[in-house]
Design an enzyme around this catalytic site. Structure first.
Site, mmCIF file in Angstrom:
data_model
loop_
_atom_site.group_PDB
_atom_site.id
_atom_site.type_symbol
_atom_site.label_atom_id
_atom_site.label_comp_id
_atom_site.label_asym_id
_atom_site.label_seq_id
_atom_site.Cartn_x
_atom_site.Cartn_y
_atom_site.Cartn_z
ATOM 1 N N TYR A 188 -4.456 -3.683 -3.999
ATOM 2 C CA TYR A 188 -5.476 -2.904 -4.693
ATOM 3 C C TYR A 188 -5.925 -3.558 -5.992
ATOM 4 C CZ TYR A 188 -4.493 0.601 -1.234
ATOM 5 O OH TYR A 188 -4.350 1.250 -0.036
ATOM 6 N N ARG A 196 -1.180 9.926 3.749
ATOM 7 C CA ARG A 196 -1.403 9.414 5.097
ATOM 8 C C ARG A 196 -1.790 10.606 5.968
ATOM 9 N NH1 ARG A 196 3.501 6.982 3.372
ATOM 10 N NH2 ARG A 196 3.368 4.692 3.194
ATOM 11 N N LYS A 221 6.915 7.032 5.168
ATOM 12 C CA LYS A 221 7.609 6.018 5.956
ATOM 13 C C LYS A 221 9.029 5.820 5.429
ATOM 14 C CE LYS A 221 3.497 3.436 7.380
ATOM 15 N NZ LYS A 221 2.811 2.123 7.360
ATOM 16 N N HIS A 223 -7.635 6.848 6.510
ATOM 17 C CA HIS A 223 -7.057 5.804 5.671
ATOM 18 C C HIS A 223 -8.062 5.277 4.641
ATOM 19 C CE1 HIS A 223 -2.938 4.555 5.867
ATOM 20 N NE2 HIS A 223 -3.236 3.315 5.533
ATOM 21 N N HIS A 240 4.752 3.576 -1.432
ATOM 22 C CA HIS A 240 5.082 2.222 -1.004
ATOM 23 C C HIS A 240 6.493 1.864 -1.460
ATOM 24 C CE1 HIS A 240 0.596 0.878 -0.764
ATOM 25 N NE2 HIS A 240 0.995 1.504 0.330
ATOM 26 N N ARG A 285 -7.480 7.329 1.692
ATOM 27 C CA ARG A 285 -6.244 6.899 1.013
ATOM 28 C C ARG A 285 -6.510 5.643 0.189
ATOM 29 N NH1 ARG A 285 -0.505 6.935 1.137
ATOM 30 N NH2 ARG A 285 0.467 4.890 1.509
#
Length: 317
Positions: free
Chosen positions: A295, A155, A192, A260, A286, A263
């Protein structure tokens, strides 16, 4: 004793009073108030009357369905429902309502948009653009950033927070959110949910990083920030975004490129080659495999494109 709410108010005046309060008491902009006015006019048109307290939950559901059937987007319908709900919350303080008729009415589900990814050829062209000659330090910094974004799927916030080396805080806790271990060929980042992960760094990115580190000037604040702005301070995500956009335009990349996109391209290309969804999940950081499963749709799009180009019966004559 407070005066009782007015109940003899003309039905046509309720929206005007409401909009007036939005403008004066809540001090919303003229543009926002005008948007609320259009939404209430549309509600009156759908209802065929201005007897606002008579509208029911069933009416509002029917109106939302009619808007959807008429081609309005889920986002637009959700915004209108929000505006209508606010109006009825206000109206319930003016007259007695059995319930707010908009409560519980939801807009249609928005279609899940797939993340945009570059083709492999476009990604390689973007990375190799202006990669020859004797670049200035700022160009070496940009090249290292872009290679690292694509190589490791970071990110942009993770990239900007990287330090050159591990720095230790109190009780052995890392002082930085992320750092580069060039010898090991990996970066450690905090994503995150404050989840820390290690991500490999590809050979091309390691070469670009070594070239940047060889000319990196000291940061003005003495920090170990890996990437620096023109003012020799830690780079910000916004600056990375602007530099990548300008680089993509110079490279002639056919789509708008932001961090992004790199990414997404990292994840899509890795999945196309490996088929290992769980590994891609770990590398992206994730928490749930559900976030990564989008994806698989990108991968199918790639396979479908190959089929269309290669299969002799794929296209009609």
């Amino acid at each position: 004793m407070a005066a009782a709410p007015e109940q003899s108010q003309s039905a046509d005046d309720w929206p005007a009073r409401y909009l007036g309060e939005l403008a004066t008491q809540r001090q919303l902009s003229h543009h926002t108030v005008s948007a609320y006015r259009r939404d209430l006019l549309e509600l009156a048109t759908l209802a065929g009357h201005h007897d606002w307290p008579r509208l029911t939950h069933h009416d509002i559901r029917r109106f939302a369905a009619k808007l959807h059937a008429g081609g309005q987007s889920a986002r637009s319908i959700a915004r209108k429902l929000s505006g209508w709900r606010g109006f009825y919350e206000w109206l319930s303080r003016q007259v007695r309502l059995a319930a707010n008729p908009v409560d519980g009415v939801r807009a249609p589900r928005r279609p899940k948009t797939l993340p945009k990814a570059l083709s492999v050829d476009d990604a390689v062209q973007l990375m190799e653009a202006n990669a020859h000659g004797h670049p200035e330090p700022a160009e070496l910094c940009d090249r290292a950033m872009f290679e690292l974004l694509y190589s490791s799927g970071l990110r942009v916030s993770e990239l900007a927070s990287l330090d050159m080396v591990y720095t230790e805080g109190g009780n052995g806790v890392p002082a930085s959110l992320g750092w580069l271990d060039l010898a090991a060929g990996e970066v450690v980042v905090t994503g995150k949910g404050k989840r820390m992960r290690r991500v490999p760094v590809g050979a091309q990115a390691r070469t670009a990083l070594a070239a940047w580190l060889a000319v990196r000037p000291p940061a003005r604040d003495g920090s170990a920030a890996l990437f620096l702005s023109a003012r020799l301070a830690r780079i910000t995500p916004r600056v990375v975004q602007n530099r990548l956009k300008a680089h993509a335009l110079r490279a002639g990349t056919p789509v708008h490129v932001h961090p992004h996109v790199l990414r997404h391209s990292f994840a899509s290309h890795l999945l196309q080659s490996s088929g290992d969804l769980r590994a891609v999940q770990e590398l992206l950081g994730h928490a749930s495999i559900t976030s990564t499963q989008v994806y698989t749709s990108l991968d199918f799009q790639h396979l479908a494109a190959v089929y269309d180009r290669a299969h002799p019966r794929a296209k009609s004559k």
